[in-house]
Motif scaffolding. Structure first.
Motif, short mmCIF file in Angstrom:
data_model
loop_
_atom_site.label_atom_id
_atom_site.label_comp_id
_atom_site.label_asym_id
_atom_site.label_seq_id
_atom_site.Cartn_x
_atom_site.Cartn_y
_atom_site.Cartn_z
N ARG A 41 12.95 23.60 67.73
CA ARG A 41 13.90 24.47 67.36
C ARG A 41 13.59 24.63 66.01
NH1 ARG A 41 14.75 23.97 71.67
NH2 ARG A 41 12.63 25.21 71.70
N GLY A 42 13.00 23.70 65.28
CA GLY A 42 12.54 24.06 63.68
C GLY A 42 11.18 24.59 63.55
N PHE A 43 10.87 25.08 64.65
CA PHE A 43 9.09 25.39 64.71
C PHE A 43 9.41 26.88 65.41
CE2 PHE A 43 6.98 21.75 64.49
CZ PHE A 43 5.74 22.44 63.94
N GLN A 44 10.56 27.25 65.99
CA GLN A 44 10.73 28.26 66.76
C GLN A 44 11.58 28.92 65.92
OE1 GLN A 44 14.32 28.67 69.53
NE2 GLN A 44 13.23 30.52 70.16
N SER A 45 12.55 28.15 64.51
CA SER A 45 13.27 29.18 63.62
C SER A 45 11.31 29.57 62.32
CB SER A 45 14.15 28.25 62.98
OG SER A 45 14.23 28.80 61.46
N SER A 46 10.87 28.73 61.92
CA SER A 46 9.81 28.77 61.18
C SER A 46 8.95 30.07 62.03
CB SER A 46 9.12 27.70 61.15
OG SER A 46 7.97 27.96 59.99
N PHE A 47 8.34 30.12 62.86
CA PHE A 47 7.09 30.90 63.48
C PHE A 47 7.88 32.33 63.85
CE2 PHE A 47 4.53 27.35 63.95
CZ PHE A 47 4.09 26.75 62.63
N GLY A 48 9.51 32.65 64.43
CA GLY A 48 10.22 33.35 64.77
C GLY A 48 10.27 34.36 63.37
N GLY A 49 10.46 33.97 62.34
CA GLY A 49 10.74 34.88 61.54
C GLY A 49 12.18 35.14 60.90
N GLY A 50 12.31 33.35 61.24
CA GLY A 50 14.01 33.32 60.10
C GLY A 50 13.75 32.09 59.57
N TYR A 51 12.75 31.88 59.42
CA TYR A 51 12.42 30.88 57.55
C TYR A 51 12.05 31.49 56.83
CZ TYR A 51 10.73 26.13 55.58
OH TYR A 51 10.96 25.10 54.34
N GLY A 52 12.12 30.95 55.88
CA GLY A 52 11.98 31.80 54.48
C GLY A 52 11.51 33.55 54.17
N GLY A 53 11.55 34.33 54.85
CA GLY A 53 10.90 35.55 55.86
C GLY A 53 9.46 35.75 56.10
N ASN A 54 9.14 34.64 56.53
CA ASN A 54 7.84 34.72 57.79
C ASN A 54 7.97 35.40 58.72
OD1 ASN A 54 6.43 32.83 55.24
ND2 ASN A 54 7.24 30.91 56.51
N PRO A 55 7.18 36.41 58.55
CA PRO A 55 7.54 37.62 59.53
C PRO A 55 6.50 36.28 60.86
CG PRO A 55 4.61 37.77 58.61
CD PRO A 55 5.71 36.55 57.45
N ALA A 56 7.93 37.17 62.54
CA ALA A 56 7.23 36.20 63.26
C ALA A 56 5.82 36.38 63.64
CB ALA A 56 8.41 37.15 64.21
N GLU A 57 5.56 35.18 64.75
CA GLU A 57 3.99 35.01 65.37
C GLU A 57 3.92 35.95 66.99
OE1 GLU A 57 1.49 33.99 64.21
OE2 GLU A 57 2.57 33.44 62.32
N ILE A 63 14.92 11.75 65.02
CA ILE A 63 13.86 12.89 65.78
C ILE A 63 14.21 12.87 67.09
CG2 ILE A 63 11.44 12.97 63.98
CD1 ILE A 63 10.14 11.12 66.22
N SER A 64 13.91 14.59 67.37
CA SER A 64 14.60 14.69 68.78
C SER A 64 13.69 15.86 69.22
CB SER A 64 15.75 15.73 69.06
OG SER A 64 15.29 16.11 68.65
N SER A 65 13.27 16.47 70.52
CA SER A 65 11.85 16.99 70.74
C SER A 65 12.94 18.19 70.48
CB SER A 65 10.95 17.29 72.19
OG SER A 65 13.08 17.24 72.61
N ASN A 66 14.11 18.43 70.85
CA ASN A 66 14.76 20.02 70.33
C ASN A 66 14.99 19.92 69.14
OD1 ASN A 66 16.66 21.62 71.82
ND2 ASN A 66 17.90 21.00 69.51
N ASN A 67 15.19 19.30 68.62
CA ASN A 67 15.33 19.42 66.65
C ASN A 67 13.88 20.32 66.89
OD1 ASN A 67 17.90 18.99 66.69
ND2 ASN A 67 18.01 17.20 65.63
N VAL A 68 12.83 19.39 66.79
CA VAL A 68 11.54 19.34 66.19
C VAL A 68 11.20 20.98 66.31
CG1 VAL A 68 8.69 19.39 66.52
CG2 VAL A 68 10.39 17.42 66.03
N ARG A 86 2.14 24.54 72.55
CA ARG A 86 1.37 23.61 72.31
C ARG A 86 2.21 22.37 71.51
NH1 ARG A 86 -3.27 23.31 70.26
NH2 ARG A 86 -3.34 21.86 72.05
N ILE A 87 3.01 23.04 71.02
CA ILE A 87 4.29 21.88 70.11
C ILE A 87 4.66 20.64 70.90
CG2 ILE A 87 6.04 21.08 68.88
CD1 ILE A 87 3.66 22.15 67.23
N ALA A 88 5.06 21.19 71.93
CA ALA A 88 5.11 20.43 73.14
C ALA A 88 5.03 20.09 73.72
CB ALA A 88 6.40 21.42 74.20
N ASP A 89 3.43 20.15 73.84
CA ASP A 89 1.83 19.62 74.69
C ASP A 89 1.74 17.63 73.70
OD1 ASP A 89 2.22 20.91 76.90
OD2 ASP A 89 0.88 21.97 76.01
N ALA A 90 1.97 18.55 72.27
CA ALA A 90 1.57 17.02 71.44
C ALA A 90 2.61 16.09 70.85
CB ALA A 90 1.45 18.53 70.31
#
Length: 252
Positions: free
Chosen positions: A44-60, A37-42, A69-73
């Motif tokens: 970027r994965g959340f960025q893709s998911s919540f930015g509208g680039g994953y599964g057609g989900n709308p951007a947050e 695992i790496s912080s960058n991959n984690v 918050r993910i970076a803090d965690a």
């Protein structure tokens, strides 16, 4: 009380509302099955998911805040030693540590971490065994070892017989006006209070674990039993020094 078992995906609402430690444990659970695992991959994965680039989900709308918050965690997990370097990869790759894997699905993970932190600072050397048992998760034995350390220290400081134990030992050691560890210069009410304090601690905490099986399922409860013994031992050490000083004054 223990927290609920961590499960399910890390959805935006959880990321927005959970305190960082709890969010960190949710993130840990989601990463526990990964070898690298790496912080960058984690991130970027959340960025893709919540930015509208994953599964057609709308951007947050608060994507930057979510990523912060993910970076803090992630930073919290690293600070607790739950994420660390992967020794088989280069410096950009990490892994969930051995302790992290053990805690990843533990419903009492946060309580265990808080309890360990309370016992992490400088403690009387007599509590070394108690801390070891606590770190192993054997809370009943940890409490027994802590109270046993007090018993041994009181008997040694007071110079009383080995056959004298428990509350009887405390009452004799701190007997008002004439106990070997009694501060004879203090007011009688204080002397009675000190005797009652030591005898009460043994009656409440030492006797149950010494005479029957006690199940300490809550690590914080075990910590609250073991930690005060550090204060108690400090009182014993000072009482012993005071008694020794009095003897020396009497010789002059």
């Amino acid at each position: 009380m223990t927290s609920a078992r961590i499960s399910g995906p890390l959805v935006p609402e959880l990321i927005r509302t959970l305190p960082t430690p709890e969010l960190g444990l949710h993130l840990l659970a989601s990463l526990a099955g990964e070898a690298n695992i790496s912080s960058n991959n984690v991130l970027r994965g959340f960025q893709s998911s919540f930015g509208g680039g994953y599964g057609g989900n709308p951007a947050e709308p608060d994507l930057d805040r979510l990523l912060q918050r993910i970076a803090d965690a992630w930073a919290w997990l690293v600070s607790k030693g739950l994420i660390g370097p992967n020794p088989t990869q280069d410096q950009n790759w990490n892994r969930v540590t051995t302790e992290g894997r053990a805690l990843a699905q533990d419903p009492a993970a946060l309580l265990k971490l808080h309890g360990a932190e309370r016992l992490a600072g400088p403690l009387d050397e007599a509590l070394t065994r108690a801390r070891t048992y606590f770190n192993l998760g054997d809370y009943e034995t940890a409490c027994f070892a802590a109270m046993k350390a007090v018993e041994v220290a009181v008997r040694d400081a007071a110079g009383l017989a080995n056959g004298l134990t428990g509350t009887a030992l405390m009452q004799q050691a701190f007997q008002p006006e004439k106990g070997p560890l009694t501060d004879t210069e203090s007011e009688r009410g204080e002397q009675v209070g000190m005797m009652s304090f030591f005898a009460g601690a043994f009656g409440a905490f030492r006797n149950p674990v010494g005479h029957r099986t006690v199940h300490f399922d809550d690590p914080m409860e075990a910590t609250e039993t073991a930690k005060p013994t550090d204060l108690v031992l400090g009182v014993v050490r000072r009482a012993k020094k005071g008694g020794e000083a009095g003897v020396e004054r009497g010789k002059k």
